[in-house]
Design a protein around this motif. Structure first.
Motif, PDB file in Angstrom:
ATOM      1  N   THR A 155      10.362   4.277   9.144  1.00  0.00           N
ATOM      2  CA  THR A 155      11.109   4.479   7.903  1.00  0.00           C
ATOM      3  C   THR A 155      10.195   5.049   6.821  1.00  0.00           C
ATOM      4  O   THR A 155      10.558   6.001   6.114  1.00  0.00           O
ATOM      5  N   ASP A 156       8.996   4.497   6.688  1.00  0.00           N
ATOM      6  CA  ASP A 156       8.042   4.969   5.686  1.00  0.00           C
ATOM      7  C   ASP A 156       7.606   6.404   5.963  1.00  0.00           C
ATOM      8  O   ASP A 156       7.471   7.215   5.037  1.00  0.00           O
ATOM      9  N   MET A 157       7.369   6.736   7.229  1.00  0.00           N
ATOM     10  CA  MET A 157       6.975   8.102   7.577  1.00  0.00           C
ATOM     11  C   MET A 157       8.091   9.092   7.270  1.00  0.00           C
ATOM     12  O   MET A 157       7.830  10.192   6.785  1.00  0.00           O
ATOM     13  N   LEU A 158       9.325   8.704   7.547  1.00  0.00           N
ATOM     14  CA  LEU A 158      10.450   9.581   7.224  1.00  0.00           C
ATOM     15  C   LEU A 158      10.559   9.784   5.720  1.00  0.00           C
ATOM     16  O   LEU A 158      10.857  10.891   5.248  1.00  0.00           O
ATOM     17  N   VAL A 181       1.891   2.758   2.628  1.00  0.00           N
ATOM     18  CA  VAL A 181       2.474   4.093   2.530  1.00  0.00           C
ATOM     19  C   VAL A 181       2.835   4.441   1.083  1.00  0.00           C
ATOM     20  O   VAL A 181       2.788   5.600   0.688  1.00  0.00           O
ATOM     21  N   GLY A 182       3.144   3.443   0.268  1.00  0.00           N
ATOM     22  CA  GLY A 182       3.627   3.678  -1.094  1.00  0.00           C
ATOM     23  C   GLY A 182       2.698   4.515  -1.944  1.00  0.00           C
ATOM     24  O   GLY A 182       3.135   5.455  -2.623  1.00  0.00           O
ATOM     25  N   LEU A 183       1.405   4.226  -1.924  1.00  0.00           N
ATOM     26  CA  LEU A 183       0.463   4.991  -2.752  1.00  0.00           C
ATOM     27  C   LEU A 183       0.232   6.387  -2.196  1.00  0.00           C
ATOM     28  O   LEU A 183      -0.019   7.335  -2.948  1.00  0.00           O
ATOM     29  N   ALA A 184       0.325   6.549  -0.874  1.00  0.00           N
ATOM     30  CA  ALA A 184       0.224   7.885  -0.283  1.00  0.00           C
ATOM     31  C   ALA A 184       1.389   8.750  -0.754  1.00  0.00           C
ATOM     32  O   ALA A 184       1.211   9.930  -1.077  1.00  0.00           O
TER      33      ALA A 184
END
Length: 188
Positions: free
Chosen positions: A29-32, A153-156
């Protein structure tokens, strides 16, 4: 339904598999989401950053009603409202997660005219600046999973959105002293 038939070791393995499957689902989900952020076409417009920050604070506030989110006056920016809302949401959500355990947790959103930069500051656990280079990397975490939830993933996503707008993002912190996340954007 079959858990009674499993040995203690079998139940433990099943729980580990279940946790791993949930984590993998969250990673996908994060990668999408990251892929969407990188590919979506920007629609830059003048934005009332103060109103946007208040909207984010209002939407995230119910997650931790004991944690005040203070919003200062923010100058307008030129940017995509949907993506910049995500920047503020990710940064405020992080600040809330990392300051929640404090006796009097606080989160501030503001702007420093001298730096021409917006900031999200908290009084949480902070981090060692020697490890700051890892902050904006994909799946990079400075604290153990058991301390604060998240996949890294949020900061990326924040970094990619800000850079797509022609700005930059950085952080300042010290262990036990909270953290400040800065970002610059084109002015409206």
């Amino acid at each position: 339904e079959e858990s009674q038939r499993l040995s203690e070791s079998g139940r433990e393995m099943f729980l580990r598999i279940s946790r791993s499957a949930r984590n993998m689902g969250q990673m996908i989900t994060d990668m999408l989401e990251l892929l969407r952020v990188v590919q979506v076409e920007l629609e830059p417009r003048p934005l009332d950053m103060t109103a946007l920050a208040h909207a984010v604070a209002e939407s995230l506030g119910p997650q931790a009603p004991q944690l005040p989110i203070e919003v200062g006056e923010l100058p307008e920016a030129l940017g995509d409202a949907t993506l910049l809302r995500q920047v503020l949401s990710n940064l405020v959500d992080n600040a809330m997660k990392y300051s929640r355990q404090q006796a009097e947790p606080r989160v501030w959103l503001g702007h420093d005219p001298a730096l021409h930069a917006y900031f999200v500051r908290d009084n949480g656990m902070g981090f060692d600046m020697a490890r700051a280079a890892k902050l904006f990397g994909l799946f990079q975490r400075l604290h153990a999973n058991s301390e604060v939830p998240g996949m890294g993933v949020g900061l990326a996503i924040v970094q990619r959105i800000v850079e797509r707008h022609g700005g930059r993002v950085w952080a300042e912190s010290a262990p036990g002293q909270g953290a400040t996340f800065w970002f610059s954007l084109p002015r409206a």
